[in-house]
Design a protein around this motif. Structure first.
Motif, PDB file in Angstrom:
ATOM      1  N   CYS A  10      46.324  17.886  31.973  1.00  0.00           N
ATOM      2  CA  CYS A  10      47.650  17.677  32.570  1.00  0.00           C
ATOM      3  C   CYS A  10      48.562  18.876  32.335  1.00  0.00           C
ATOM      4  CB  CYS A  10      48.284  16.409  31.999  1.00  0.00           C
ATOM      5  SG  CYS A  10      47.476  14.875  32.496  1.00  0.00           S
ATOM      6  N   GLU A  11      48.442  19.507  31.163  1.00  0.00           N
ATOM      7  CA  GLU A  11      49.253  20.695  30.890  1.00  0.00           C
ATOM      8  C   GLU A  11      48.945  21.817  31.876  1.00  0.00           C
ATOM      9  OE1 GLU A  11      51.572  21.547  28.841  1.00  0.00           O
ATOM     10  OE2 GLU A  11      51.698  19.992  27.308  1.00  0.00           O
ATOM     11  N   GLU A  12      47.672  21.956  32.247  1.00  0.00           N
ATOM     12  CA  GLU A  12      47.274  23.063  33.108  1.00  0.00           C
ATOM     13  C   GLU A  12      47.408  22.745  34.595  1.00  0.00           C
ATOM     14  OE1 GLU A  12      43.318  24.021  32.015  1.00  0.00           O
ATOM     15  OE2 GLU A  12      43.841  24.682  29.980  1.00  0.00           O
ATOM     16  N   ALA A  13      47.137  21.505  34.994  1.00  0.00           N
ATOM     17  CA  ALA A  13      47.042  21.190  36.420  1.00  0.00           C
ATOM     18  C   ALA A  13      48.274  20.481  36.977  1.00  0.00           C
ATOM     19  CB  ALA A  13      45.793  20.328  36.680  1.00  0.00           C
ATOM     20  N   VAL A  14      48.994  19.747  36.148  1.00  0.00           N
ATOM     21  CA  VAL A  14      50.160  18.991  36.622  1.00  0.00           C
ATOM     22  C   VAL A  14      51.416  19.781  36.262  1.00  0.00           C
ATOM     23  CG1 VAL A  14      51.385  16.795  36.536  1.00  0.00           C
ATOM     24  CG2 VAL A  14      48.896  16.844  36.248  1.00  0.00           C
ATOM     25  N   HIS A  15      52.029  20.393  37.245  1.00  0.00           N
ATOM     26  CA  HIS A  15      53.192  21.237  37.000  1.00  0.00           C
ATOM     27  C   HIS A  15      54.453  20.392  36.822  1.00  0.00           C
ATOM     28  CE1 HIS A  15      50.786  24.755  37.928  1.00  0.00           C
ATOM     29  NE2 HIS A  15      50.409  24.185  39.061  1.00  0.00           N
ATOM     30  N   VAL A  16      55.311  20.870  35.943  1.00  0.00           N
ATOM     31  CA  VAL A  16      56.548  20.140  35.655  1.00  0.00           C
ATOM     32  C   VAL A  16      57.413  20.014  36.905  1.00  0.00           C
ATOM     33  CG1 VAL A  16      58.627  20.114  34.222  1.00  0.00           C
ATOM     34  CG2 VAL A  16      56.471  20.968  33.273  1.00  0.00           C
ATOM     35  N   GLU A  17      57.417  21.045  37.733  1.00  0.00           N
ATOM     36  CA  GLU A  17      58.254  21.017  38.937  1.00  0.00           C
ATOM     37  C   GLU A  17      57.848  19.885  39.873  1.00  0.00           C
ATOM     38  OE1 GLU A  17      56.661  23.594  37.798  1.00  0.00           O
ATOM     39  OE2 GLU A  17      58.241  24.970  37.085  1.00  0.00           O
ATOM     40  N   LEU A  18      56.520  19.650  39.994  1.00  0.00           N
ATOM     41  CA  LEU A  18      56.056  18.565  40.866  1.00  0.00           C
ATOM     42  C   LEU A  18      56.462  17.204  40.308  1.00  0.00           C
ATOM     43  CD1 LEU A  18      52.461  19.835  41.763  1.00  0.00           C
ATOM     44  CD2 LEU A  18      54.526  19.922  43.167  1.00  0.00           C
ATOM     45  N   VAL A  19      56.375  17.054  39.017  1.00  0.00           N
ATOM     46  CA  VAL A  19      56.779  15.780  38.402  1.00  0.00           C
ATOM     47  C   VAL A  19      58.274  15.556  38.584  1.00  0.00           C
ATOM     48  CG1 VAL A  19      56.899  14.498  36.232  1.00  0.00           C
ATOM     49  CG2 VAL A  19      54.881  15.883  36.751  1.00  0.00           C
ATOM     50  N   ASP A  20      59.072  16.580  38.333  1.00  0.00           N
ATOM     51  CA  ASP A  20      60.525  16.443  38.488  1.00  0.00           C
ATOM     52  C   ASP A  20      60.902  16.179  39.943  1.00  0.00           C
ATOM     53  OD1 ASP A  20      60.810  16.894  35.792  1.00  0.00           O
ATOM     54  OD2 ASP A  20      61.213  19.049  36.018  1.00  0.00           O
ATOM     55  N   ALA A  21      60.214  16.846  40.870  1.00  0.00           N
ATOM     56  CA  ALA A  21      60.513  16.629  42.288  1.00  0.00           C
ATOM     57  C   ALA A  21      60.175  15.198  42.702  1.00  0.00           C
ATOM     58  CB  ALA A  21      59.736  17.627  43.142  1.00  0.00           C
ATOM     59  N   ALA A  22      59.064  14.674  42.217  1.00  0.00           N
ATOM     60  CA  ALA A  22      58.695  13.296  42.541  1.00  0.00           C
ATOM     61  C   ALA A  22      59.694  12.312  41.965  1.00  0.00           C
ATOM     62  CB  ALA A  22      57.290  13.000  42.025  1.00  0.00           C
ATOM     63  N   ARG A  23      60.171  12.562  40.768  1.00  0.00           N
ATOM     64  CA  ARG A  23      61.153  11.672  40.154  1.00  0.00           C
ATOM     65  C   ARG A  23      62.486  11.735  40.894  1.00  0.00           C
ATOM     66  NH1 ARG A  23      59.873   7.658  37.584  1.00  0.00           N
ATOM     67  NH2 ARG A  23      61.578   7.796  36.081  1.00  0.00           N
ATOM     68  N   VAL A  24      62.883  12.943  41.330  1.00  0.00           N
ATOM     69  CA  VAL A  24      64.132  13.086  42.077  1.00  0.00           C
ATOM     70  C   VAL A  24      64.053  12.357  43.408  1.00  0.00           C
ATOM     71  CG1 VAL A  24      65.605  14.753  43.277  1.00  0.00           C
ATOM     72  CG2 VAL A  24      64.817  15.240  40.951  1.00  0.00           C
TER      73      VAL A  24
END
Length: 233
Positions: free
Chosen positions: A117-131
Motif C-alpha cells: 500500500c505504501e508503494e502502490a496506493v498514493h496519498v493523493e488518490l486516497v485524499d481525492a476519493a475522500r474529498v
C-alpha cells in the motif's frame, strides 16, 4: 501399442496403492479447505490492516505496527503448548478449526501488504476519493484493491503453499486417521519398517498437483498486474 500400455500401468497401480493405503481423497479435501480458507483470510485481513497502517491516520499507529512486527521475533515453537491448551479448551482437537483459526493472519502478511500500500496506493488518490465523498470502504475497494492486486496474488500464493506444506501443527492437533492433511497422509506412507519409494513419490506427486494449479492461476494475475503497471508507467 502393447509396450506403451505396459509402461503406463505401473504408475496407475501406484496411484491406486496410494489411495488404498491412506484416505488420500479426505487428506486432499482437508488440505484444500485449510489452505484455501487461510489463503483468503490472510489476503483479506492483511490487506485491510496494511491499508490502515499505510494510509489511515490514527493515534498509536506506528506503535501498534511495531508491536505486530515484534511478534515475528517470537519463535513459533514457544507458542505450541499454550496454543494446544487453547485448542483443547475450545474442543477443537481433531477438527480443522484447530489448524485454520491460528493461521487466519500473521505479522509477515500485514507487513507485506503495508509495504504494498505504501508503494502502490498514493496519498493523493486516497485524499481525492475522500474529498469526492467516497467512504473509507469504497476508497479501499476502488482505489487500493486494484493497485495492490499483484502483491495480494503473491501473498496468496505464498500463504497457500505454506499452509499446504505445514506438517508440524496438523500432526499435533489432528487425528491422522479421521482428519488428516496431505502432509500427515504422506508421513503415513513413509512409516513402517520398509520404505516403498515408489509409493512415497507417487503420493508426493499427487499432493503437489493442487499447489501447481494454484500457482498457475495466481501467476497469471501477477503477470497481468505487472504488465498493467508497466503500461501505465
Amino acid at each position: 501399442m502393447s509396450h506403451a500400455r505396459e509402461c503406463h500401468w505401473p504408475a496407475a497401480d501406484n496411484v491406486r496403492r496410494v489411495f488404498d493405503t491412506v484416505d488420500f481423497w479426505l487428506a486432499i479435501q482437508n488440505s484444500l479447505i485449510v489452505s484455501g480458507t487461510v489463503m483468503v483470510s490472510t489476503v483479506v485481513l492483511s490487506s485491510f490492516a496494511g491499508f490502515a497502517f499505510a494510509r489511515l491516520r490514527f493515534p498509536g499507529r506506528n506503535t501498534l505496527f511495531l508491536v505486530v512486527l515484534g511478534t515475528v521475533m517470537v519463535p513459533a515453537q514457544l507458542g505450541v503448548v499454550p496454543l494446544y491448551m487453547v485448542v483443547g479448551n475450545f474442543g477443537w482437537y481433531g477438527r480443522l478449526e484447530a489448524v485454520i483459526v491460528p493461521g487466519l493472519i500473521n505479522a509477515f502478511s500485514v507487513f507485506w501488504m503495508r509495504q504494498a500500500c505504501e508503494e502502490a496506493v498514493h496519498v493523493e488518490l486516497v485524499d481525492a476519493a475522500r474529498v469526492d465523498g467516497c467512504s473509507m470502504w469504497g476508497t479501499f475497494w476502488h482505489v487500493a484493491v486494484p493497485a495492490i492486486r499483484p502483491q495480494a496474488a503473491v501473498l496468496g500464493m505464498v500463504t497457500f503453499m505454506a499452509a499446504w506444506n505445514d506438517f508440524f501443527w496438523p500432526l499435533i492437533v489432528l487425528d491422522p486417521n479421521e482428519s488428516p492433511t496431505v502432509q500427515v497422509a504422506l508421513s503415513r506412507l513413509a512409516s513402517g519398517y520398509f520404505l516403498d519409494y515408489s509409493l512415497m513419490l507417487t503420493g508426493t506427486t499427487l499432493g503437489v498437483l493442487p499447489v501447481i494449479i494454484v500457482f498457475i492461476l495466481l501467476a497469471r494475475q501477477i503477470v497481468n498486474g505487472i504488465t498493467r503497471a508497466s503500461v501505465n508507467g
